[in-house]
Motif scaffolding. Structure first.
Motif, short mmCIF file in Angstrom:
data_model
loop_
_atom_site.label_atom_id
_atom_site.label_comp_id
_atom_site.label_asym_id
_atom_site.label_seq_id
_atom_site.Cartn_x
_atom_site.Cartn_y
_atom_site.Cartn_z
N GLU A 4 0.83 -1.21 0.00
CA GLU A 4 0.00 0.00 0.00
C GLU A 4 0.87 1.26 0.00
O GLU A 4 0.56 2.24 -0.69
CB GLU A 4 -0.92 -0.01 1.22
N LEU A 5 1.93 1.21 0.77
CA LEU A 5 2.85 2.36 0.83
C LEU A 5 3.47 2.62 -0.53
O LEU A 5 3.55 3.77 -0.99
CB LEU A 5 3.93 2.09 1.88
N ILE A 6 3.90 1.56 -1.20
CA ILE A 6 4.51 1.71 -2.53
C ILE A 6 3.49 2.27 -3.52
O ILE A 6 3.81 3.14 -4.34
CB ILE A 6 5.09 0.37 -3.01
N LYS A 7 2.25 1.82 -3.44
CA LYS A 7 1.20 2.33 -4.35
C LYS A 7 0.97 3.82 -4.12
O LYS A 7 0.83 4.59 -5.07
CB LYS A 7 -0.10 1.56 -4.15
N LYS A 8 0.95 4.23 -2.85
CA LYS A 8 0.75 5.65 -2.54
C LYS A 8 1.92 6.49 -3.06
O LYS A 8 1.73 7.56 -3.63
CB LYS A 8 0.59 5.85 -1.04
N LEU A 9 3.14 5.99 -2.85
CA LEU A 9 4.31 6.71 -3.34
C LEU A 9 4.32 6.81 -4.86
O LEU A 9 4.67 7.85 -5.43
CB LEU A 9 5.59 6.05 -2.84
N ALA A 10 3.93 5.72 -5.52
CA ALA A 10 3.89 5.73 -6.99
C ALA A 10 2.84 6.73 -7.48
O ALA A 10 3.07 7.47 -8.45
CB ALA A 10 3.58 4.34 -7.52
N GLY A 11 1.71 6.78 -6.80
CA GLY A 11 0.68 7.75 -7.18
C GLY A 11 1.14 9.18 -6.98
O GLY A 11 0.90 10.06 -7.82
N ALA A 12 1.84 9.43 -5.87
CA ALA A 12 2.37 10.77 -5.60
C ALA A 12 3.42 11.15 -6.64
O ALA A 12 3.48 12.31 -7.08
CB ALA A 12 2.96 10.82 -4.19
N TRP A 13 4.25 10.19 -7.06
CA TRP A 13 5.28 10.46 -8.06
C TRP A 13 4.64 10.82 -9.40
O TRP A 13 5.09 11.73 -10.09
CB TRP A 13 6.20 9.25 -8.21
N LYS A 14 3.57 10.12 -9.77
CA LYS A 14 2.89 10.40 -11.04
C LYS A 14 2.27 11.79 -11.04
O LYS A 14 2.24 12.46 -12.08
CB LYS A 14 1.81 9.36 -11.31
N GLU A 15 1.77 12.23 -9.89
CA GLU A 15 1.12 13.54 -9.80
C GLU A 15 2.14 14.68 -9.70
O GLU A 15 1.78 15.83 -9.90
CB GLU A 15 0.18 13.57 -8.60
N LEU A 16 3.38 14.38 -9.38
CA LEU A 16 4.40 15.39 -9.21
C LEU A 16 4.72 16.05 -10.56
O LEU A 16 4.91 15.36 -11.57
CB LEU A 16 5.67 14.74 -8.64
#
Length: 193
Positions: A4-16
């Protein structure tokens, strides 16, 4: 969890935005360059034997990784599982009830129990194994036909059967092997005296 943590980080990276990503990209480049320099210095101080051992270890790692990927691909393509042996069937039926502190101890006890079974007691398990073998062969034939249709002939078992040796050939080889090993024993005895 980590997933779940990795998914959240990946989502945040895509939105950056790209401008903010640039800082991390530059840091990555400098770290990669530093790593390259450290690796070159490390390799320069290795002896030829150590370098060869390192290269061999890397080759083994890559071969293992290729093997795992190939097995994963076969399972994704739906390759049937191999037929079970009589002992495997006996093991799966009796594993839960077996006594032992560890899985290895349980396996040893079940193996001893299998060895002590009479042929008539083993017969149901061997018959189930034969049935499973028939199942495997039929599933493999249909799976191979499917793979040929998909253009994956490389996954199909070889149609050439190995030439079976005649009993006379195997007897000659056994006699030759015994003669050669007997000669070695005689040489050893003479050298010991």
């Amino acid at each position: 969890s980590n997933l779940e943590l990795i998914k959240k980080l990946a989502g945040a990276w895509k939105e950056l935005p790209a401008s903010q990503k640039q800082v991390y990209e530059e840091a990555k480049k400098t770290e990669w360059k530093r790593y390259g320099e450290q690796m070159a210095a490390y390799k320069a101080q290795l002896t030829p034997a150590q370098a060869a051992a390192l290269k061999e270890e890397r080759r083994k790692q890559l071969a293992k990784r290729r093997s795992i990927r190939a097995k994963r691909e076969l399972s994704l393509l739906g390759k049937p599982k191999r037929a079970r042996t009589g002992f495997n069937i006996f093991l799966s039926e009796n594993y839960q009830e077996s006594e032992g502190t560890s899985p290895v101890a349980k396996m040893k006890k079940l193996f001893d129990a299998w060895q002590k079974l009479s042929p008539s007691q083993k017969q149901p398990y061997l018959q189930l194994a034969q049935d499973d073998k028939v199942r495997y062969e039929t599933e493999m034939k249909s799976w191979e036909a499917k793979m040929i249709k998909l253009g994956r002939e490389d996954l199909v078992r070889s149609t050439k059967q190995r030439r079976k040796k005649k009993p006379a050939e195997t007897a000659k080889q056994a006699v030759t092997a015994k003669a050669s090993s007997g000669g070695n024993k005689a040489k050893l005895k003479k050298s010991e005296e």
